[in-house]
Scaffold this motif. Structure first.
Motif, short mmCIF file in Angstrom:
data_model
loop_
_atom_site.label_atom_id
_atom_site.label_comp_id
_atom_site.label_asym_id
_atom_site.label_seq_id
_atom_site.Cartn_x
_atom_site.Cartn_y
_atom_site.Cartn_z
N GLU A 36 0.83 -1.21 0.00
CA GLU A 36 0.00 0.00 0.00
C GLU A 36 0.86 1.26 0.00
OE1 GLU A 36 -3.34 0.56 -0.28
OE2 GLU A 36 -3.36 -1.56 -0.81
N TYR A 37 2.00 1.20 0.64
CA TYR A 37 2.90 2.36 0.71
C TYR A 37 3.86 2.42 -0.47
CZ TYR A 37 1.22 3.10 5.43
OH TYR A 37 0.42 3.33 6.52
N LEU A 38 4.24 1.27 -1.01
CA LEU A 38 5.25 1.25 -2.06
C LEU A 38 4.68 1.51 -3.45
CD1 LEU A 38 7.42 -1.84 -1.03
CD2 LEU A 38 7.85 0.59 -0.56
N ARG A 39 3.47 1.06 -3.68
CA ARG A 39 2.93 1.18 -5.04
C ARG A 39 2.64 2.63 -5.39
NH1 ARG A 39 -3.23 -1.03 -4.97
NH2 ARG A 39 -3.94 0.36 -3.33
N ALA A 40 2.54 2.87 -6.67
CA ALA A 40 2.20 4.20 -7.20
C ALA A 40 3.18 5.28 -6.75
CB ALA A 40 0.77 4.57 -6.83
N ASN A 41 4.45 4.91 -6.57
CA ASN A 41 5.51 5.86 -6.23
C ASN A 41 5.26 6.67 -4.97
OD1 ASN A 41 6.92 5.12 -8.56
ND2 ASN A 41 5.88 6.66 -9.79
N ARG A 42 4.56 6.09 -4.01
CA ARG A 42 4.24 6.83 -2.79
C ARG A 42 5.47 7.21 -1.98
NH1 ARG A 42 -0.91 3.95 -0.07
NH2 ARG A 42 -1.95 5.94 0.11
N LEU A 43 6.57 6.50 -2.16
CA LEU A 43 7.82 6.85 -1.46
C LEU A 43 8.82 7.50 -2.41
CD1 LEU A 43 8.36 3.75 0.86
CD2 LEU A 43 7.35 5.97 1.41
N GLY A 44 8.35 7.89 -3.58
CA GLY A 44 9.21 8.58 -4.53
C GLY A 44 10.00 7.66 -5.44
N ALA A 45 9.67 6.39 -5.47
CA ALA A 45 10.38 5.45 -6.34
C ALA A 45 9.41 4.34 -6.74
CB ALA A 45 11.59 4.85 -5.62
N LYS A 46 9.65 3.78 -7.91
CA LYS A 46 8.79 2.71 -8.40
C LYS A 46 9.30 1.36 -7.90
CE LYS A 46 6.96 0.58 -12.51
NZ LYS A 46 6.92 0.56 -13.97
N GLU A 108 5.63 -0.88 13.76
CA GLU A 108 6.40 0.34 13.60
C GLU A 108 6.47 0.76 12.14
OE1 GLU A 108 10.25 -0.39 15.32
OE2 GLU A 108 9.37 -1.57 16.93
N ILE A 109 5.35 0.85 11.47
CA ILE A 109 5.33 1.11 10.03
C ILE A 109 6.02 2.43 9.68
CG2 ILE A 109 3.02 2.14 10.06
CD1 ILE A 109 4.49 0.00 7.21
N GLU A 110 5.88 3.45 10.51
CA GLU A 110 6.53 4.73 10.19
C GLU A 110 8.05 4.60 10.24
OE1 GLU A 110 5.25 7.40 8.81
OE2 GLU A 110 3.31 6.37 8.85
N CYS A 111 8.58 3.82 11.19
CA CYS A 111 10.03 3.57 11.25
C CYS A 111 10.49 2.80 10.02
CB CYS A 111 10.40 2.81 12.51
SG CYS A 111 10.16 3.75 14.02
N VAL A 112 9.71 1.83 9.59
CA VAL A 112 10.03 1.05 8.40
C VAL A 112 10.08 1.96 7.18
CG1 VAL A 112 9.14 -0.72 6.83
CG2 VAL A 112 9.17 -1.15 9.30
N LEU A 113 9.08 2.81 7.03
CA LEU A 113 9.02 3.72 5.89
C LEU A 113 10.18 4.70 5.90
CD1 LEU A 113 5.18 4.39 5.80
CD2 LEU A 113 6.51 2.81 4.35
N THR A 114 10.54 5.18 7.07
CA THR A 114 11.69 6.09 7.18
C THR A 114 12.97 5.40 6.75
OG1 THR A 114 10.65 7.38 8.94
CG2 THR A 114 13.05 7.49 8.79
N LYS A 115 13.16 4.17 7.17
CA LYS A 115 14.36 3.43 6.79
C LYS A 115 14.38 3.19 5.27
CE LYS A 115 17.22 -0.49 8.02
NZ LYS A 115 17.43 -1.61 8.93
#
Length: 122
Positions: A36-46, A108-115
Motif C-alpha cells: 500500500e505504501y510502495l505502489r504508485a511511487n508513494r515513497l518517490g520510487a517505483k 512500527e510502520i513509520e520507522c520502516v518507511l523512514t528506513k
C-alpha cells in the motif's frame, strides 16, 4: 511458505515466472500492508512486487535504486544461512537488501518507511 525461491532447473526462468504469478495472487498480510505504501511511487520510487532477480524472487524491488526489500516471517528465524546466501548473491548483482520482520511492519510502520526512504536516498 517462503517469499523467495531458489531454483535448480535449467528452465529456471519459466519456473520463476510461474512462481511469481502464483505469489502475486496470494500476498501475505505484511506484503499487502507494505505494498500500500510502495505502489504508485508513494515513497518517490517505483517498486515491483515478487520480482525475479537471478535465481530468486524478491519480495519488493526498486530497479532504479537497486534496492531489495525483504519481509521475513517466522520461517526466516531458522533459515538465516539461506537469507545470507541470497543477500550475497543480490549484492553481487548490484542490489542492496533491507529486511524487516512482519512484527516491525505491523508495529512500527513509520520507522520502516523512514528506513526505506533513507535507503532510497542513500
Amino acid at each position: 511458505m517462503k517469499n523467495c525461491y531458489k531454483t535448480t532447473s535449467p528452465d529456471r526462468y519459466r519456473n520463476l515466472a510461474d512462481k511469481a504469478k502464483g505469489m502475486r495472487t496470494k500476498p501475505t498480510e505484511a506484503e499487502k500492508l507494505l505494498w500500500e505504501y510502495l505502489r504508485a511511487n508513494r515513497l518517490g520510487a517505483k517498486f515491483r512486487r515478487q520480482h525475479p532477480l537471478g535465481d530468486y524472487i524478491a519480495d519488493f524491488v526498486c530497479l532504479e535504486k537497486r534496492l531489495v526489500i525483504e519481509l521475513d516471517g517466522k520461517c526466516h528465524e531458522q533459515d538465516r544461512e539461506h537469507d545470507e546466501l541470497r543477500d550475497n548473491l543480490l549484492l553481487k548483482l548490484g542490489y542492496r537488501t533491507v529486511r524487516f520482520t512482519n512484527e516491525e511492519l505491523f508495529g512500527e510502520i513509520e520507522c520502516v518507511l523512514t528506513k526505506i526512504r533513507n535507503c532510497l536516498n542513500g
